[in-house]
Write an enzyme that holds these catalytic residues in place. Structure first.
Site, short mmCIF file in Angstrom:
data_model
loop_
_atom_site.label_atom_id
_atom_site.label_comp_id
_atom_site.label_asym_id
_atom_site.label_seq_id
_atom_site.Cartn_x
_atom_site.Cartn_y
_atom_site.Cartn_z
N ASN A 11 0.86 -1.18 0.00
CA ASN A 11 0.00 0.00 0.00
C ASN A 11 0.90 1.23 0.00
O ASN A 11 1.50 1.56 1.01
CB ASN A 11 -0.89 -0.04 1.25
CG ASN A 11 -1.73 1.22 1.42
OD1 ASN A 11 -1.78 2.07 0.53
ND2 ASN A 11 -2.38 1.35 2.57
N LYS A 13 0.02 4.25 -0.17
CA LYS A 13 -0.64 5.42 0.45
C LYS A 13 -0.44 6.65 -0.47
O LYS A 13 -0.36 6.48 -1.68
CB LYS A 13 -0.11 5.64 1.87
CG LYS A 13 -0.18 4.34 2.71
CD LYS A 13 0.06 4.52 4.16
CE LYS A 13 -0.07 3.18 4.86
NZ LYS A 13 0.05 3.29 6.31
N HIS A 97 -9.38 1.32 5.29
CA HIS A 97 -8.08 1.47 5.95
C HIS A 97 -8.25 2.40 7.15
O HIS A 97 -9.03 3.36 7.10
CB HIS A 97 -7.05 2.04 4.96
CG HIS A 97 -5.66 1.98 5.50
ND1 HIS A 97 -5.19 2.87 6.42
CD2 HIS A 97 -4.66 1.09 5.28
CE1 HIS A 97 -3.94 2.54 6.73
NE2 HIS A 97 -3.59 1.47 6.05
N GLU A 99 -6.57 4.75 8.21
CA GLU A 99 -6.32 6.17 7.92
C GLU A 99 -7.58 6.83 7.34
O GLU A 99 -7.84 8.00 7.57
CB GLU A 99 -5.10 6.31 6.99
CG GLU A 99 -3.81 6.07 7.77
CD GLU A 99 -2.69 5.47 6.96
OE1 GLU A 99 -2.71 5.51 5.72
OE2 GLU A 99 -1.76 4.93 7.61
N GLU A 167 -5.03 -4.88 10.71
CA GLU A 167 -3.98 -3.87 10.88
C GLU A 167 -4.21 -3.13 12.20
O GLU A 167 -5.01 -2.17 12.24
CB GLU A 167 -4.02 -2.85 9.73
CG GLU A 167 -3.77 -3.44 8.37
CD GLU A 167 -3.18 -2.40 7.41
OE1 GLU A 167 -2.15 -2.72 6.83
OE2 GLU A 167 -3.74 -1.30 7.28
N GLY A 173 3.09 2.17 10.76
CA GLY A 173 4.08 3.24 10.62
C GLY A 173 4.89 3.52 11.88
O GLY A 173 5.59 4.53 11.96
N SER A 213 3.77 -2.26 10.12
CA SER A 213 5.22 -2.38 10.32
C SER A 213 5.80 -3.72 9.88
O SER A 213 6.71 -4.24 10.52
CB SER A 213 5.58 -2.09 11.78
OG SER A 213 5.28 -0.75 12.10
P1 13P Z 1 3.35 0.33 7.51
O1 13P Z 1 3.80 -0.97 6.91
O2 13P Z 1 4.08 1.52 6.99
O3 13P Z 1 3.31 0.24 9.02
O4 13P Z 1 1.83 0.56 7.05
C1 13P Z 1 0.92 -0.49 7.17
C2 13P Z 1 -0.32 -0.14 6.46
O5 13P Z 1 -1.05 0.75 6.86
C3 13P Z 1 -0.63 -0.86 5.22
O6 13P Z 1 -1.92 -0.62 4.78
#
Ligand code: 13P
Length: 253
Positions: A11, A13, A97, A99, A167, A173, A213
């Site tokens: 992803n 983002k 997601h 976010e 997740e 992150g 992560s």
């Molecule tokens: P990270 O791998 O950067 O922690 O992000 C995970 C994520 O949100 C994937 O959708």
């Protein structure tokens, strides 16, 4: 137990300009010897889908998108429908997601509508669920994840058109990951809940990804956890070398 073909999805983002397609092409080169028995997907920003499709011709790397509008078309300035994403080259859409749930106030009902839109367009919905740090500390992880699943997963979801991504919000992150036991507990719970929602047969075959992560250093131990059928990778998917190093864990499986 059914063997489930894993999926590793990156992803991106809101990262990536045309120049970033070089990473995708580097990944394509490294995957000239494909990872047997594993599906590989990259979800770049929607602006790069069409170019990425062109660049990935002749490769097994699939493309996904990161969000969609529930409707097929209409007066919704700035939004993109699942049909448009399919047209641009996506075979899947990430929906719900954290976010988007947090920063755009997306409810389970909206995520459910987006998942149904994804199915309507003939695409796979990658439905994300996961608890916040506060919810975990309060012992509410399974309750939160259960509620998200019941609200977000369409009744007619099938293993062929739906993937669940667990997740934990606090792991995204941050470089933090849950213990193997915590991941095992969440994934077993998710499969069990899916059994109630969409029937045992589909639930036994559906892919449940872990995200948060995931790095080359922990990909192998996360993959070893029961009911982990792949990974949703954020930061480490932006560099072909890191993403490929994660995929090596799947080759060694
Ligand atoms: P990270 O791998 O950067 O922690 O992000 C995970 C994520 O949100 C994937 O959708």
């Amino acid at each position: 137990m059914t063997t489930i073909r894993p999926l590793v999805a990156g992803n991106w983002k809101m990262h990536g300009l045309s120049v970033s397609l070089a990473e995708l092409l580097a990944l394509k080169d490294r995957l000239a010897a494909p990872v047997p028995g594993t599906d590989i997907m990259v979800c770049p920003p929607a602006t790069l889908l069409a170019q990425a499709r062109y660049g990935l011709r002749g490769s097994d790397i699939k493309l996904g998108a990161q969000d969609c509008h529930p409707l097929a078309e209409g007066a919704y300035t700035g939004d993109i429908s699942a049909e448009m994403l399919a047209d641009a080259g996506a075979s899947a859409v990430i929906v719900g997601h954290s976010e988007r749930r947090t920063l755009h106030g997306e409810t389970d009902a909206l995520v459910n509508a987006k998942a149904r839109a994804t199915h309507r367009a003939g695409l796979t919905a990658i439905i994300c669920v996961g608890e916040t740090e506060e919810e975990r500390r309060g012992g509410a992880t399974l309750e939160v994840v259960g509620n998200q699943l019941r609200g977000s997963v369409p009744e007619d979801a099938q293993a062929s058109n739906t993937v669940i991504a667990y997740e934990p919000v606090w792991a995204i992150g941050t470089g933090l990951t849950p213990t193997q036991d915590d991941v095992a507990e969440a994934h077993a719970f998710i499969r069990n809940e899916l059994g109630r929602l969409i029937g045992e047969a589909e639930a036994a075959r559906i892919r449940i990804l872990y995200g948060g992560s995931v790095k080359p250093a922990n990909a192998t131990e996360l993959l070893a956890v029961p009911h982990v059928n792949g990974a949703l990778v954020g930061g480490a998917s932006l560099k072909a070398s890191d993403f490929y190093a994660i995929l090596l864990a799947y080759r060694r499986r």
